[in-house]
Scaffold this active site. Structure first.
Site, short mmCIF file in Angstrom:
data_model
loop_
_atom_site.label_atom_id
_atom_site.label_comp_id
_atom_site.label_asym_id
_atom_site.label_seq_id
_atom_site.Cartn_x
_atom_site.Cartn_y
_atom_site.Cartn_z
N ARG A 20 3.70 1.78 11.82
CA ARG A 20 4.46 1.91 10.41
C ARG A 20 5.16 3.16 10.53
NH1 ARG A 20 1.68 1.27 4.56
NH2 ARG A 20 0.89 3.11 5.41
N LYS A 33 7.80 5.03 4.47
CA LYS A 33 6.84 6.06 3.91
C LYS A 33 7.27 7.35 4.24
CE LYS A 33 2.01 6.20 3.50
NZ LYS A 33 1.63 5.96 2.23
N GLU A 80 4.70 -2.55 -7.43
CA GLU A 80 3.66 -1.78 -6.70
C GLU A 80 3.05 -0.68 -7.63
OE1 GLU A 80 4.49 0.27 -3.22
OE2 GLU A 80 6.40 0.73 -3.79
#
Length: 490
Positions: free
Chosen positions: A246, A340, A373
């Site tokens: 990721r 991220k 989220e």
């Protein structure tokens, strides 16, 4: 790439020795440090500016060598002697002798352990140094006193705030390191920082004072960096490869070149955990365009960087149900929500907003009004029909722990405890009308939600499916397959 695996251990003093000749103190000939004399040892170094040369003396030949006062290169010392437990130590105001700060452990007691140290100026007036740092002007006039304070919270200053701004001291490299050590020594947080890797220094340190990032790194002043985290459970890294994949995807989206290939990065991360000796904690790591300048464009940054730190949290694990609120902080645009990055200002503001209302977290809605989220965790629901619902990942961060929970939940479907699993758009009405609601993330694992805004979820108690999923993820972390559980070679 092979160089990345030649890791070295650094202390704050060894890092000091990498700063260049004027701060290394390891040359055989005297070197000049532009008017600052250095008093003290290791973490207790002090500096005073006198504007004229002084000699270097020691009453003991070990560990410091005495200098001949008749040496033509070093005029007689006008300050007299500075006594340290029957040793005399004066580093020249302009001259610093051969010395390796990395070996300071063998030196006598530091300043803080000496109740009084006597210095004499040109007029032979005594100045007593007791606990505080004294800074002298180039004309040997006392102009300020800096008090090192305990600093356990952001609002507490490291130095005495009563000092006029014009009297802010100019610090040498060893003084900076001393103050970093003081700051870390007074740290009272619940997290311990056990080891850090930096590609800038090319090694690992276990000294928290040396766990630093260059201020000109574009990740610091422009937010041009990405990060990820992997849990450490019972001496195993949990889902390291999933998190590593990721961060590499995030780096590609952020146009950050990798400093090493994937396998080298993986080896560095494992080695950092090995050095830390941490068996339960977390590994956090960053990829950055690296240091270079303070421009907006990273074109001046030709050395992408990797940083990693091992954290041990002393807080007890808490699985009790919590309350959440709807966030009024705008959600990140899709392009940035799915990577991220280190830009967590919206996330931090959302978390702060929740805490202001006495809640644990705030829930984001996307631009279409669907549930998105939490600030650093995914959200899921169990409907009255026993269907596990989770919002789609196309507009939010694809949580590694959330995806693993979805995989483990298949077992509950086979057992008949769940009817099915769906990843889809979820309305606020569906969410607040669910039997169970939960937050999912690597830090909290699975946390029950008992109330959202004014709406009690289900019967207001921790739901059975939420508790089952928490049990499954903990068991997976402790005894899961090799695809998610990597033993650390301590």
């Amino acid at each position: 790439m092979r160089e990345a695996l030649k890791l070295k251990l650094f202390s704050s003093h060894r890092l000091l020795a990498t700063k260049g000749v004027h701060n290394r103190f390891v040359t055989e000939k005297p070197i000049y440090n532009h008017g600052y004399s250095i008093f003290g040892y290791a973490n207790e170094t002090r500096t005073c500016n006198y504007g004229s040369r002084q000699n270097f003396y020691s009453s003991s030949s070990s560990p410091l060598e005495s200098r001949d006062q008749t040496n033509s290169d070093t005029p007689p010392n006008p300050l007299g002697r500075t006594t340290f437990d029957n040793r005399v130590l004066i580093f020249d105001a302009h001259t610093v002798n051969s010395y390796d700060f990395a070996s300071m452990a063998s030196l006598p007691k530091p300043l803080s352990q000496n109740p009084s140290i006597e210095l004499r100026n040109h007029s032979h007036k005594s100045i007593a140094v007791q606990g505080n740092l004294l800074f002298l002007s180039p004309r040997t006039r006392l102009f300020g006193k800096v008090k090192v304070s305990c600093c356990s919270h952001q609002t507490e200053a490291l130095v005495d705030s009563s000092i006029p701004k014009s009297d802010v001291p100019v610090l040498s490299c060893p003084e900076v390191i001393e103050r970093l050590n003081t700051f870390r020594d007074n740290y009272t947080g619940k997290q311990q920082f056990l080891a850090m890797y930096s590609s800038i220094v090319g090694g690992i340190t276990t000294d928290p004072a040396a766990m630093v990032i260059p201020v000109d790194d574009h990740m610091v002043h422009r937010g041009h960096g990405v990060f990820d985290t992997a849990a450490i459970m019972d001496g195993h890294l949990y889902e390291l490869d999933q998190h590593l994949d990721r961060i590499i995807r995030s780096a590609a989206m952020a146009k950050i070149n990798l400093p090493f290939d994937r396998e080298s990065i993986r080896s560095i991360l494992i080695k950092t955990v090995t050095v830390s000796q941490c068996r339960n904690g977390s590994l956090r790591y960053w990829l950055s365009v690296g240091p270079g300048d303070f421009q907006l464009s990273p074109s001046g940054c030709d050395c992408p960087a990797l940083y990693a730190i091992v954290i041990q949290d002393q807080s007890p694990f808490n699985a009790e149900g919590v309350r959440v609120v709807t966030s009024s902080v705008p959600i990140k645009p899709q392009q940035f929500a799915i990577m991220k990055s280190v830009n967590y200002l919206p996330n931090a503001l959302s978390k702060m907003e929740a805490e202001e209302y006495g809640a644990f977290a705030a829930i984001w809605l996307d631009n279409d009004g669907f549930i998105a989220e939490g600030p650093n965790m995914n959200v899921a629901f169990v409907t009255r029909e026993k269907e596990l619902l989770m919002p789609r990942f196309d507009k939010i961060l694809s949580g590694c722990t959330a995806r693993r929970v979805l995989a483990l939940a298949e077992g509950l479907v086979r057992e008949g405890k769940l009817s099915k699993i769906s990843v889809q758009d979820v309305t606020v009405e569906e969410g607040k009308g669910a039997d169970e609601m939960m937050l999912i993330g690597s830090g909290i694992l699975v946390r029950p939600i008992l109330q959202w805004d004014d709406q009690v979820i289900g019967d207001g108690k921790e739901g059975p499916i939420t508790q089952e999923l928490l049990k499954l993820i903990v068991e997976d972390m402790k005894s899961g397959p090799p695809t998610v559980r990597l033993p650390v070679p301590y």
